[in-house]
Enzyme design. Structure first.
Site: not given
Length: 445
Positions: A100, A243, A245, A247
């Site tokens: 993340s 960010d 990833d 999400d």
């Protein structure tokens, strides 16, 4: 109690347990054994742009294959894209290799069920039971004729782009809008700019040159300075940051002012209400009191979950509501996506702006944030005493709460990853918030 899974999968520093190729291979085998019991045998694996993703991908592929599970590889794509593709391909699970918003030297492994939802505690415990067997006794391997096969999905990115575009109503477009997009040198570096560009926007794409090590490096949703500067420099209407990833979503208005997750959540709820949504909104303990007050003015119920999108999702399930999120930018609109999705959340915000013919700057005025002070206080975890149980600390909190009444809020919570107590105070006056937070911090110290 789970031994390996945290609130968001398994995460750690690459090269150290559990982020080693040996552990990843055995995790793949353990997850595969669990999946076979459910009668399905294909998993979709995606990743972000970290250099270590290739190593962990190969290890997971080997583990799943040894368990007899087929693997579909989609390459670098956002976490929510994997959740979506797992459903589209009727796979039994989706796996994301990502840490993340963490720096490149960390990595993690998240698993999604075929529904696109994160695994339940029971499913993770089942995987851990097989994982313990693999770590203690070896993982075994099916016969050659039963090995899982691997294939690469070449059009996965295009499928996801079309999926995201579908969430802007057909009669709307982004034509005439200038947008700066910061992909954090992460998983959305190709798909995110393409979505906005294909919907008609003029797109200035920054931090879209991943090299395996620059993911989240002074960019993206957790470092907004360069996005703010780019919006001002290019005279853009707004900026969008994700960010690593993708999400998590944060935005910047045309003045360079940050619009955070609480403000974006309010806009999403506002447009949903106008479209006929009759449910409430779930935030967290850290959600700004201004969000709760602004939703109350619209007649929208509000509840607080523990910090973490996992717990927001659990409370949404318990209430039957469809909208929730965190101030950090994890935003959920379950009528549009099964998990937090920065691109789809931005589509909902842009649809709200189009519908109301407003700028992002004007729309954010609908919610007045309360001044908030957050102080981290370290403590000695080896002594075993709970600092929040100390009578002096509890008395200090009571004193501040009595003084604030309904015009503020106090929250103390221990960090889940380090020996820190987070002291948060909200008040109508910033000086009050600072003073009261410092008073409580001093007692804790």
């Amino acid at each position: 109690m789970r031994k390996y899974f945290g609130t968001d999968g398994i995460r750690g520093c690459v090269g150290q347990f559990p982020m080693t190729p040996d552990f990843a291979m055995k995790l793949g085998w353990a997850a595969g054994k669990t999946m076979l019991q459910d009668g399905s045998n294909e998993v979709v694996i995606g990743k972000d742009t970290r250099a270590s993703g290739y190593m962990l991908e190969s290890a997971l592929e080997a583990g799943f294959s040894a368990a007899g599970v087929n693997v579909a590889l989609v390459g670098p794509l956002p976490t929510p894209a994997i959740a979506y593709l797992a459903t589209t391909f009727r796979a039994s699970a989706g796996v994301v290799i990502s840490a993340s918003h963490n720096p490149f030297h960390d990595n993690g492994i998240k698993l999604f069920a075929s529904s696109g939802l994160k695994l339940t505690d029971e499913q993770e415990l089942e995987i851990e039971s097989w994982l313990d067997i693999a770590l203690e006794s070896g993982m075994g391997c099916v016969s050659s004729d039963n090995l899982g096969k691997a294939r690469r999905i070449l059009d996965a990115g295009g499928r996801y782009i079309e999926y995201c575009k579908s969430f802007l109503p057909n009669h709307q477009s982004l034509k005439g809008l200038k947008i700066v997009v910061d992909s954090a040198n992460g998983a959305a570096y190709r798909v995110a700019p393409a979505v906005y560009r294909e919907l008609g926007a003029e797109v200035i794409s920054i931090h879209d040159q991943p090299d395996g090590m620059n993911i989240n490096d002074k960019c993206g949703a957790t470092h907004l300075n360069s996005l703010q500067a780019a919006v001002i420099k290019h005279g853009a209407d707004l900026g969008i940051a994700m960010d690593g990833d993708a999400d998590r979503l944060m935005m910047v208005d045309h003045t360079g002012t940050v619009v955070d997750g609480d403000e974006l959540l309010f806009m999403m709820a506002q447009v949903a209400k106008q479209e006929g949504y009759a449910g409430g909104v779930v935030g967290t303990q850290m959600s700004n009191l201004g969000l709760e007050l602004a939703l109350a003015e619209l007649g929208i119920p509000f509840k607080r979950a523990k910090v973490g999108d996992r717990y927001v999702m659990e409370m949404l399930g318990a209430t039957g509501w469809r909208i929730g999120g965190e101030s950090s930018g994890h935003l959920l609109s379950l009528d549009h996506a099964a998990t937090g999705d920065a691109i789809i959340a931005s589509m909902r915000v842009l649809a709200a702006l189009n519908q109301q013919s407003e700028t992002l700057h004007a729309a954010k005025q609908g919610m007045k944030k309360m001044p908030q002070t957050l102080i981290n206080v370290s403590y000695d975890a080896t002594k075993g005493a709970d600092p929040l149980a100390a009578q002096s600390v509890q008395a200090a909190v009571r004193d501040v709460e009595l003084t604030l009444g309904d015009s503020g809020r106090v929250l103390l919570r221990k960090s889940g990853t380090e020996p820190l107590v987070r002291v948060m105070v909200e008040a109508r006056d910033a000086r009050q918030a600072n003073q009261y937070a410092q008073d409580i911090a001093n007692v804790l110290k």
